[in-house]
Scaffold this active site. Structure first.
Site, mmCIF file in Angstrom:
data_model
loop_
_atom_site.group_PDB
_atom_site.id
_atom_site.type_symbol
_atom_site.label_atom_id
_atom_site.label_comp_id
_atom_site.label_asym_id
_atom_site.label_seq_id
_atom_site.Cartn_x
_atom_site.Cartn_y
_atom_site.Cartn_z
ATOM 1 N N GLU A 25 0.886 -1.176 0.000
ATOM 2 C CA GLU A 25 0.000 0.000 0.000
ATOM 3 C C GLU A 25 0.916 1.217 0.000
ATOM 4 O O GLU A 25 1.453 1.591 1.044
ATOM 5 C CB GLU A 25 -0.869 0.010 1.261
ATOM 6 C CG GLU A 25 -1.874 -1.109 1.361
ATOM 7 C CD GLU A 25 -2.931 -1.044 0.294
ATOM 8 O OE1 GLU A 25 -3.215 0.060 -0.218
ATOM 9 O OE2 GLU A 25 -3.465 -2.113 -0.044
ATOM 10 N N CYS B 189 -2.416 9.327 2.133
ATOM 11 C CA CYS B 189 -2.030 8.718 0.853
ATOM 12 C C CYS B 189 -3.117 8.917 -0.197
ATOM 13 O O CYS B 189 -2.811 9.059 -1.373
ATOM 14 C CB CYS B 189 -1.661 7.248 1.019
ATOM 15 S SG CYS B 189 -2.947 6.239 1.735
HETATM 16 P P1 NDP Z 1 8.661 4.822 4.806
HETATM 17 O O1 NDP Z 1 8.059 4.174 3.621
HETATM 18 O O2 NDP Z 1 10.123 5.035 4.816
HETATM 19 O O3 NDP Z 1 8.289 4.006 6.141
HETATM 20 C C1 NDP Z 1 7.107 3.246 6.316
HETATM 21 C C2 NDP Z 1 7.400 2.127 7.302
HETATM 22 O O4 NDP Z 1 8.447 1.282 6.808
HETATM 23 C C3 NDP Z 1 7.868 2.613 8.662
HETATM 24 O O5 NDP Z 1 7.357 1.772 9.670
HETATM 25 C C4 NDP Z 1 9.361 2.470 8.551
HETATM 26 O O6 NDP Z 1 10.001 2.379 9.786
HETATM 27 C C5 NDP Z 1 9.486 1.179 7.793
HETATM 28 N N1 NDP Z 1 10.769 0.992 7.119
HETATM 29 C C6 NDP Z 1 11.685 1.922 6.757
HETATM 30 N N2 NDP Z 1 12.737 1.342 6.126
HETATM 31 C C7 NDP Z 1 12.483 0.012 6.087
HETATM 32 C C8 NDP Z 1 13.165 -1.120 5.558
HETATM 33 N N3 NDP Z 1 14.342 -1.013 4.937
HETATM 34 N N4 NDP Z 1 12.600 -2.336 5.687
HETATM 35 C C9 NDP Z 1 11.413 -2.479 6.301
HETATM 36 N N5 NDP Z 1 10.707 -1.455 6.836
HETATM 37 C C10 NDP Z 1 11.231 -0.207 6.720
HETATM 38 O O7 NDP Z 1 7.881 6.152 4.985
HETATM 39 P P2 NDP Z 1 8.300 7.439 5.776
HETATM 40 O O8 NDP Z 1 7.620 7.358 7.073
HETATM 41 O O9 NDP Z 1 9.789 7.670 5.797
HETATM 42 O O10 NDP Z 1 7.652 8.531 4.833
HETATM 43 C C11 NDP Z 1 8.272 8.816 3.588
HETATM 44 C C12 NDP Z 1 7.260 9.077 2.516
HETATM 45 O O11 NDP Z 1 6.397 7.977 2.371
HETATM 46 C C13 NDP Z 1 6.326 10.245 2.813
HETATM 47 O O12 NDP Z 1 6.933 11.387 2.360
HETATM 48 C C14 NDP Z 1 5.104 9.907 2.029
HETATM 49 O O13 NDP Z 1 5.267 10.405 0.731
HETATM 50 C C15 NDP Z 1 5.115 8.385 1.972
HETATM 51 N N6 NDP Z 1 4.169 7.780 2.901
HETATM 52 C C16 NDP Z 1 3.079 7.158 2.392
HETATM 53 C C17 NDP Z 1 2.154 6.607 3.237
HETATM 54 C C18 NDP Z 1 0.936 5.926 2.736
HETATM 55 O O14 NDP Z 1 -0.064 5.920 3.435
HETATM 56 N N7 NDP Z 1 0.966 5.301 1.580
HETATM 57 C C19 NDP Z 1 2.298 6.659 4.683
HETATM 58 C C20 NDP Z 1 3.524 7.278 5.124
HETATM 59 C C21 NDP Z 1 4.413 7.813 4.237
HETATM 60 P P3 NDP Z 1 10.585 3.711 10.463
HETATM 61 O O15 NDP Z 1 9.496 4.724 10.487
HETATM 62 O O16 NDP Z 1 10.943 3.206 11.800
HETATM 63 O O17 NDP Z 1 11.751 4.118 9.581
#
Ligand code: NDP
Length: 489
Positions: A235, A269
């Site tokens: 997602e 999102c």
């Molecule tokens: P990320 O995609 O980086 O993180 C989402 C989740 O993945 C968090 O729990 C994060 O942990 C975890 N994660 C990070 N790196 C890894 C890895 N290598 N392997 C497994 N899990 C991992 O999103 P961000 O929070 O950094 O946001 C960045 C961008 O993502 C935003 O600018 C936005 O554009 C988009 N976004 C989209 C969302 C949606 O609903 N589709 C929701 C949130 C963000 P941790 O937070 O501990 O790093």
């Protein structure tokens, strides 16, 4: 020394909670415990799981104000937004709890002429242990879409929340245990940490992984899961467009678009990031939109429309997108570069930025929206579809909505509204392209967390038995005629 994760209030930087950053070994232990709990949870059957999920739902609702306060502190969103988010999550828990049995019950299939002596059925079996990696923007609603659905389908779940919202996740997971004291440890568990902990979860032996977040991180999660062929649900983000036709109710469109774009500080999102409006109504629409957006205000007080940006690094992305759009010739209709503060971003509306600017091409995830003037609905559809994302979109029109819906390449569409599909527990949610794949919510979501097993049972020996080396000579002679008779006509 144990590595620690400190979560803070994005409005004040006050510490909300401290957690251990769990190592790969610890994650493996928690996943192993989830596997041990798996037979117990599966044996509860649909009725037992429904009762357990509904007890959890009632517990969450009964203590909702504690959770809502925590959501306000750790994520920054206003209390009313936290209540709305929780309300929607509870609706989804209730729906999957009540419908899993009906949707997933074994289904009889026709065995076909050749194997008419068989009965055939498909069973929908839980995978076993599902890993869920969730984001911070809707810290309950978004992961809940995978967690509640996977649980209702008979899986145990290990949840890794975002580093920005671990306390909310802990509260939500603890509520399940509090509501179900007889359940063994491991039906729903939490692992905390940064990206490496999420990566460790992918490699800890889970049977399926549901990820919500950005496309770049989604790729890393897929790569980690590919090592053991763990199937994934992705997602990912969006760049949702709203199309405003010349025959739209402009006041209604402006009201919905203001909420869809600015609500939750734009950190949604399926939020509206782009608008395509037909030229004859462009000025009237902008007037309506401006009037509404001018009443919107970020803050942390009771009357604030939305809160601070939850993730500080996002502020720089929003700044870059606004700057890029204005440098390229976009007109700041509301706000501008000065709207972007250290914690809060005031609403920004930009008219006619270049199509190639990052504000139009990339996910902004802030309280900003671009409005582009189009000469026809054909142009609006073409531009709306011209994006690598494919999550959702909105159409505002009195007479042309259905024809526009037909031509939009997104996986969800709202007509004369925004976001409604996400609140409807019976509808699936998911993406295409850079917005990911697989579905959560609704019957499709329940099936996503099961693997089909085909069962063929021979009831009696058939006179024409082809599945034996002892085939009769007349059966062998009959076969060419049978092929022509059945399939060549
Ligand atoms: P990320 O995609 O980086 O993180 C989402 C989740 O993945 C968090 O729990 C994060 O942990 C975890 N994660 C990070 N790196 C890894 C890895 N290598 N392997 C497994 N899990 C991992 O999103 P961000 O929070 O950094 O946001 C960045 C961008 O993502 C935003 O600018 C936005 O554009 C988009 N976004 C989209 C969302 C949606 O609903 N589709 C929701 C949130 C963000 P941790 O937070 O501990 O790093």
């Amino acid at each position: 020394m144990t590595h620690q994760l400190v979560s803070t209030d994005p409005a004040t930087d006050e510490v909300v909670a401290t957690f251990d950053v769990q190592t790969a070994e610890e994650v493996n232990t928690i996943v192993a415990r989830a596997r041990e709990a798996s037979p117990w949870w599966r044996d509860q059957g649909y009725d037992g799981r429904r009762d357990a999920l509904l007890r959890w739902k009632r517990h969450l609702a009964k203590h909702s104000e504690d959770l809502v306060q925590l959501m306000h502190r750790e994520n920054g969103k206003p209390l009313t937004d936290a209540r709305l988010e929780l309300m929607l999550a509870l609706e989804h828990i209730a729906w999957v709890a009540k419908h899993a049995g009906k949707v997933l019950r074994p289904e009889k299939r026709r065995p076909g002429v050749l194997l008419a002596n068989f009965t055939a059925r498909v069973e929908n079996l839980p995978y076993g242990v599902v890993g869920v990696i969730g984001p911070w923007n809707y810290p309950i609603f978004t992961p809940n879409g995978s967690i509640a659905t996977a649980l209702a389908a008979g899986n145990t779940v290990v949840f890794k929340p975002s580093e920005y919202t671990p306390a909310i996740a802990q509260w939500y997971v603890d509520a399940f245990a509090a509501a179900n004291p007889d359940a063994p440890d491991g039906v729903l568990s939490l692992v905390t940490g940064f990206g490496e902990t999420g990566a460790a979860l992918c490699r800890a032996g889970v049977d399926k992984l549901a990820f919500t977040g950005s496309a770049p991180t989604g790729r890393k999660v897929m790569a980690a899961c590919a090592e053991s062929l763990v199937p994934v649900v992705m997602e990912l983000g969006g760049k949702d467009a709203a199309i405003v036709a010349a025959d739209a109710d402009l006041a209604r469109a402006a009201d919905a678009i203001a909420f869809g774009a600015m609500g939750n500080s734009g950190q949604t999102c399926v939020g509206i990031e782009r608008v395509y409006v037909e030229r004859p109504v462009r000025d009237a629409f902008l007037e309506e939109l401006t009037e509404r957006v001018r009443t919107i205000r970020p803050g942390s007080d009771k009357s604030a429309s939305y809160g601070p940006m939850t993730m500080p690094s996002q502020i720089e992305i929003v700044r870059r997108h606004v700057d890029d759009a204005l440098t390229g010739g976009g007109i700041a209709v509301v706000g501008g570069r000065e709207s972007i503060g250290d914690r809060y971003i005031e609403p920004v509306v930009i008219l006619d930025p270049p199509h190639t600017s990052s504000a139009v091409q990339e996910e902004t995830f802030g309280p900003t929206v671009t409005v582009t003037t189009v000469e026809s609905l054909d142009e609006a559809v073409k531009l709306a579809n011209d994006t690598p994302f494919g999550l959702a979109g909105a159409v505002f029109s009195r007479g042309h909505a259905e024809e526009i819906v037909d031509r939009l390449e997104t996986s969800q569409v709202s007509v004369n509204s925004v976001l409604g599909f996400a609140g409807m527990a019976a509808l699936p949610l998911g993406g295409r392209g850079e917005s990911g794949f697989g579905r959560i919510h609704g019957p499709e979501g329940l099936r996503e967390f099961t693997r089909p097993r085909a069962v063929a049972t021979q009831r009696f020996p058939a006179p024409i038995n082809l599945l034996t080396f002892g085939r009769k000579a007349w059966v062998v002679r009959l076969l060419p005629r049978l092929i022509r008779w059945v399939h060549a006509r």
